[in-house]
Design an enzyme around this catalytic site. Sequence first.
Site, mmCIF file in Angstrom:
data_model
loop_
_atom_site.group_PDB
_atom_site.id
_atom_site.type_symbol
_atom_site.label_atom_id
_atom_site.label_comp_id
_atom_site.label_asym_id
_atom_site.label_seq_id
_atom_site.Cartn_x
_atom_site.Cartn_y
_atom_site.Cartn_z
ATOM 1 N N GLN A 257 0.684 -1.191 -0.007
ATOM 2 C CA GLN A 257 -0.143 -0.223 -0.088
ATOM 3 C C GLN A 257 0.734 1.238 0.036
ATOM 4 O OE1 GLN A 257 -3.684 -0.311 -0.484
ATOM 5 N NE2 GLN A 257 -2.606 -2.184 -1.043
ATOM 6 N N HIS B 252 1.724 3.086 -3.318
ATOM 7 C CA HIS B 252 0.678 3.755 -4.232
ATOM 8 C C HIS B 252 0.848 5.115 -4.305
ATOM 9 C CE1 HIS B 252 -2.688 1.170 -5.374
ATOM 10 N NE2 HIS B 252 -2.617 0.329 -4.136
ATOM 11 N N GLU C 253 -9.019 1.179 5.557
ATOM 12 C CA GLU C 253 -9.311 0.814 4.388
ATOM 13 C C GLU C 253 -9.245 -0.223 4.341
ATOM 14 O OE1 GLU C 253 -8.649 1.706 -0.299
ATOM 15 O OE2 GLU C 253 -7.124 2.339 0.886
ATOM 16 N N HIS C 254 -8.122 -1.211 4.531
ATOM 17 C CA HIS C 254 -7.640 -2.607 4.427
ATOM 18 C C HIS C 254 -7.344 -3.083 5.821
ATOM 19 C CE1 HIS C 254 -6.681 -0.899 0.295
ATOM 20 N NE2 HIS C 254 -7.417 -1.819 -0.080
ATOM 21 N N ASP D 128 -7.503 -6.547 -4.244
ATOM 22 C CA ASP D 128 -7.158 -5.416 -5.095
ATOM 23 C C ASP D 128 -7.603 -6.327 -6.685
ATOM 24 O OD1 ASP D 128 -6.631 -3.545 -3.637
ATOM 25 O OD2 ASP D 128 -4.354 -3.865 -3.855
ATOM 26 N N HIS E 60 -51.319 19.746 7.579
ATOM 27 C CA HIS E 60 -51.107 18.324 7.719
ATOM 28 C C HIS E 60 -52.378 17.796 8.470
ATOM 29 C CE1 HIS E 60 -47.174 19.314 6.467
ATOM 30 N NE2 HIS E 60 -46.797 18.169 6.525
#
Length: 446
Positions: A254, A257, A322-323, A356, A415
Amino acid sequence: MKIYREPLQKMLALVNDYTAATTDLVIEQQVREIIDTVIAEGDAALRDYSEKFDGVQLTELKVSDDVLTEAYNSLAPALKEALEVAKRNIEAFHKRQIDQSFIDLDTPGIVRGQKVTPLKRVGIYVPGGTAAYPSTILMCALPAKIAGVKEVIMVTPPQKEGIAPIVLGAAKLAGVDAVYQVGGAQAVGALAYGTESIPKVDKIVGPGNIYVATAKRQVFGQVSIDMIAGPSEIGILADETANPVHLAADLLSQAEHDKRARAILITDSEVLAHAVSDEVARQLEELPRKDIAKVAIEERSFIAIMDSVSDMFTLMNEVAPEHLEIQLNNASDYLSLVENAGSVFLGSYTAEPLGDYMGGPNHVLPTSGTARFSSPLGVYDFVKRTAFMQFSKERLAELAPHIATLARTEGLEGHARSIEIRFDKTKDNALVAGKGEDTEAVAYGH
């Protein structure tokens, strides 16, 4: 990697410092100007920005179907097979997410239910530039198609040498209906508002850089979006049974990235912590994207040594990664302790890159702590749910006093009168021929 051995409360504060979001006002203004220009000038603005930002002069924004087919046919057999396997696994998982319409007929005189309708047109943003991401195309387009979206449009930045065949081939395989070579904030603006060539969509999904993320945030409301994606991140929970070589490789998967990516290991083993730190340093030297990963490891990543498994999970749930890899002995026993994570990988042979590409669950995931309240992209993101009901006169009469009470409590006299007037014989004007009120609700078919 930095190694911390601090009390839980101090580590929780540290995590919050790492996840604190900031807004770049300069980028916000730049993106606003780009979107406004796209709204005003349409395709001309897209061509101008492509030349300015991508160095590409475009005559046609749309990629022809023939080019897509040629790109797919040009792929190596091994690559085609990999894409096909990924497609099958992604489809098999996501078909289980299909929402069903329903009708509740349990009470006589009452019909109520939910109608599930696919979105008409969806836009997919696929990043370009430093790498090609065919997996993102599959992860975004296939759930949309399974949901029944009628038209899936893809945008991706133009390239001087042309868009990579793997990107165009993946679009063909995933059933994308149209591909446009336009990227950045201008592509998001085009999808949200439409131009002469690009029709406006109902929803925009897919990751991108900070300009794309900012643009998605600014057009939200004009269209729906999946999420504001931040830099990639991985969290790993591990004990002394884990392999430090594997852990280091997973952390770097990761970190490579983005320079702003985040890799975190939380363990109760000091020996493992130091072994992983040493192994990250060794593997980093062999990584082709070393310059990117090195910054992410040094500036955004850390290892935390905690006193107990309970503290490990408390801290990781605050990270809301995230992971999340759980590399503890009997990993599946700990799934119930996970509160906040985009996707969970259980055991030493369920490495994050499996998710992934091939695992099946979606890899478009909440980042930057938003897993506290967000979910992975799925089929449910490409439909809308419409509630409906029909009550007979008798059933409405049973509820009328309660409705009127609540309405007047809220100061909404209109109403209350809307309900009560239906039972006021002095104001009954329903005696028009052919328009009398049914006393029983109709049971709808499909």
